[in-house]
Scaffold this active site. Structure first.
Site, mmCIF file in Angstrom:
data_model
loop_
_atom_site.group_PDB
_atom_site.id
_atom_site.type_symbol
_atom_site.label_atom_id
_atom_site.label_comp_id
_atom_site.label_asym_id
_atom_site.label_seq_id
_atom_site.Cartn_x
_atom_site.Cartn_y
_atom_site.Cartn_z
ATOM 1 N N LYS A 153 -8.444 29.281 18.673
ATOM 2 C CA LYS A 153 -8.042 28.597 17.444
ATOM 3 C C LYS A 153 -8.210 29.568 16.296
ATOM 4 O O LYS A 153 -9.317 29.878 15.886
ATOM 5 C CB LYS A 153 -8.868 27.339 17.191
ATOM 6 C CG LYS A 153 -8.448 26.612 15.906
ATOM 7 C CD LYS A 153 -9.312 25.420 15.605
ATOM 8 C CE LYS A 153 -8.823 24.726 14.345
ATOM 9 N NZ LYS A 153 -8.966 25.577 13.136
ATOM 10 N N SER A 165 -12.745 28.084 17.301
ATOM 11 C CA SER A 165 -12.792 28.109 15.845
ATOM 12 C C SER A 165 -13.947 28.952 15.318
ATOM 13 O O SER A 165 -13.990 30.161 15.511
ATOM 14 C CB SER A 165 -12.849 26.669 15.325
ATOM 15 O OG SER A 165 -12.610 26.608 13.949
ATOM 16 N N GLU A 188 -16.728 43.097 17.565
ATOM 17 C CA GLU A 188 -15.978 44.191 16.963
ATOM 18 C C GLU A 188 -16.730 44.913 15.847
ATOM 19 O O GLU A 188 -16.401 46.054 15.524
ATOM 20 C CB GLU A 188 -14.639 43.667 16.436
ATOM 21 C CG GLU A 188 -13.731 43.169 17.556
ATOM 22 C CD GLU A 188 -12.358 42.734 17.058
ATOM 23 O OE1 GLU A 188 -12.072 42.874 15.853
ATOM 24 O OE2 GLU A 188 -11.556 42.237 17.883
#
Length: 470
Positions: free
Chosen positions: A322, A297, A308
Site C-alpha cells: 500500500k 501502509s 534502505e
C-alpha cells in the site's frame, strides 16, 4: 555494547485519519471542508437529476439518501479502495477506530475488486482467535451477502456490541469450499507493542499497529528489555496494517540515522518531497525486521526506511503493498470524505504500491499456520465427512497425533487419534471433537506455531551472527 536510553522524540502532531478498514490504516491531515456555495456549470446536470427524482419519482424520496448516493457515486468512480465517503454514523465509527478501544471482531479489511478482503486480524482479537487470515474474502455477514459493499459499509455490519455473535462466510485462497466462521465480538483494546526476551540477549518486539500511543509504548518496552540484558532486537511487523503516519516517522527515527530519508511523497504533478529522520539517541544495536503479507501502509514505511537507510535485514514474506496517502475531511453535518492525495515512495524512490516490499530472506511459516478455525459447536465424530474434519485431521497431525488420513472422512484411526489427544489433555475420552476438545486442539496448534515460528527463528539466527561478529 554501550548502555543507552531511548529518548521520546518531540514532534508537531497533526491529526491523522484511518483507512478504509475496521482499524487505523491510512494517514493524512484532517480539516473541515469549505461549505461555500457551488455555482458551477458541470453541476447543472446533477441538480437536474436531483430535481427530476425529487419531484417526479412515484414515491416521496429521502433527499439525504439522494445526496449521499451522489457523493458515493463520485467516490466510486475513482476506482480507489482507499477513497470513501462516510455517512454521519459511519464517520462516527471511523473516528472511534483511533480511540483507546472499540467493540467488534478486531480485523482490518479493505475492498478489492468488489469483495471485502481481510488485510490482517489484530493481535489477540476475536478475529485472530477465530483463525481469520490475510487475503480471506468475506462473502457474507450473518447470511447477508456483502459483495459490492464498500469497506465502511461492511464494517457497519461486522462491528457490534461485546458478547454478541456474528457469523462470517469466508473464501480462503487455495480452498474450494467457503468456510463458516462464528465470532463473538469483544472489546478491542488498542495496545500496540508487545515485548519479550528470547535467548542469548535477543529481544522480540511486536508492533501491531501505529496508533496514538505506539511510540510511547515502544520506548517503554525497549527500556524495560534493555534492563533485562537486550543485545539485539527482532522487530515483528507481521499482521501490522499500518496506522498514523507521524508514529511511523517517530519510530523510524529511532533506527534511521538523523538526516537520512525515511520516505518520499509525490503529488499528482510528480513533485517529490523527502521526509527525513528527526534523529534520536538511537543505540548501536543490531536490528532485524520481520514482515509478511499482512504488513501494510505505515509498517511498510518503517520496513522500507530501515532497509534502505539503515541497512537493516528484512525476513519473512513480501509485504501487502500500500503506497498511497489519504486525507480525511469532515463535513459540517459530521459525515466524512476520505480520499487519496499522494503516493509515498521508499527512501530510494521505489513505489511499492500493489507490489510490496521483498524481504532479504524469504521464510514461510509451517503449513498448519494457515489452517482455519474449527467451530466448537459442531460435533466431529465417527463416519462424519466435512472440510472441518479435514482441518481437524491436519491439526492432529501437526501436534503429533497422526489420524492416518487428511481427506475429511472421520474413520476409526481418526477417532483413535482424537482419543489419544483427549487422554493426553485430561479431557473426556469419547473420540468426538466438539466443545472443549476442539478449543484445546486449536490452542495446541497455536502453541506449536509459537515454538516453531520459522520467521522469528531465522531473524534470531541472523542477529546471533551479527552479535558474534562484534
Amino acid at each position: 555494547m554501550k548502555n543507552f536510553h531511548f529518548v521520546m522524540l518531540v514532534f508537531a502532531i497533526v491529526f491523522l485519519s484511518v483507512g478504509v478498514t475496521a482499524f487505523a490504516l491510512a494517514f493524512g491531515n484532517e480539516k473541515a471542508v469549505d461549505q461555500g456555495a457551488f455555482d458551477r456549470k458541470e453541476f447543472e446536470k446533477l441538480y437536474a437529476a436531483f430535481d427530476t427524482l425529487n419531484n417526479g419519482y412515484f414515491q416521496e424520496v429521502d433527499q439525504d439518501k439522494l445526496v449521499n448516493g451522489a457523493i458515493n457515486g463520485m467516490v466510486d468512480a475513482l476506482d480507489d479502495p482507499y477513497s470513501d465517503y462516510m455517512t454521519v454514523d459511519e464517520a462516527k465509527s471511523f473516528h472511534q477506530s483511533i480511540s483507546s478501544s472499540f467493540e467488534g471482531i478486531g480485523a482490518e479489511i479493505q475492498e478489492q475488486g468488489g469483495f471485502i478482503v481481510i488485510v490482517t486480524p489484530i493481535k489477540g482479537s476475536p478475529a485472530e482467535k477465530a483463525g481469520l487470515k490475510p487475503n480471506d474474502k468475506v462473502l457474507s455477514v450473518d447470511g447477508k451477502s456483502i459483495q459490492g459493499m464498500s469497506a465502511t459499509e461492511a464494517v457497519t455490519l461486522i462491528r457490534g456490541k461485546k458478547g454478541t455473535k456474528v457469523e462470517l462466510s469466508i473464501q480462503r485462497p487455495g480452498m474450494e469450499e467457503a468456510l463458516s466462521v462464528p465470532i463473538i465480538r469483544d472489546t478491542i483494546p488498542i495496545e500496540t507493542v508487545y515485548g519479550e526476551m528470547l535467548e542469548d540477549g535477543i529481544a522480540k518486539v511486536q508492533i501491531t499497529s501505529f496508533s496514538e500511543n505506539t511510540t510511547k509504548e515502544l520506548i517503554e518496552t525497549l527500556n524495560e528489555l534493555q534492563g533485562q540484558g537486550m543485545k539485539g532486537i527482532v522487530l515483528d511487523l507481521r499482521h501490522n496494517p499500518g496506522g498514523l503516519l507521524e508514529r511511523a516517522i517517530e519510530i523510524s527515527s529511532l533506527f534511521v540515522p538523523e538526516g537520512k530519508n525515511i520516505f518520499q511523497v509525490e503529488d499528482r504533478n510528480g513533485n517529490r518531497k523527502e521526509v527525513k529522520s528527526k534523529g534520536s539517541k538511537s543505540p548501536n544495536i543490531p536490528l532485524v525486521v520481520v514482515i509478511d503479507k499482512g504488513s501494510a501502509s505505515a509498517s511498510e514505511i518503517l520496513a522500507g526506511a530501515v532497509k534502505e537507510s539503515a541497512n537493516v535485514t528484512l525476513v519473512g514474506e513480501k509485504s501487502f503493498g500500500k503506497g498511497t496517502v489519504q486525507r480525511a475531511e469532515d463535513f459540517a453535518d459530521g459525515s466524512n470524505l476520505k480520499f487519496t492525495t499522494e503516493k509515498w515512495l521508499t527512501p530510494n524512490g521505489n513505489w511499492i504500491h500493489k507490489k510490496g516490499i521483498n524481504p532479504d530472506y524469504e521464510v514461510t511459516l509451517p503449513d498448519y499456520a494457515s489452517l482455519p478455525v474449527i467451530d466448537p459447536d459442531q460435533e466431529l465424530k465417527l463416519s462424519s465427512s466435512s472440510p472441518q474434519v479435514k482441518v481437524a485431521q491436519q491439526m492432529l497431525k501437526a501436534i503429533g497425533f497422526d489420524p492416518g488420513r487428511e481427506d475429511g472422512f472421520f474413520d476409526e484411526q481418526t477417532k483413535s487419534a482424537v482419543e489419544k489427544f483427549q487422554a493426553a489433555e485430561n479431557l473426556e475420552v469419547d473420540g468426538v471433537l466438539a466443545g472443549s476438545s476442539t478449543v484445546k486442539l486449536m490452542e495446541n496448534v497455536r502453541e506449536m506455531l509459537n515454538k516453531n515460528d520459522t520467521q522469528i527463528q531465522k531473524a534470531s539466527e541472523i542477529l546471533k551472527q551479527q552479535l558474534g561478529n562484534k
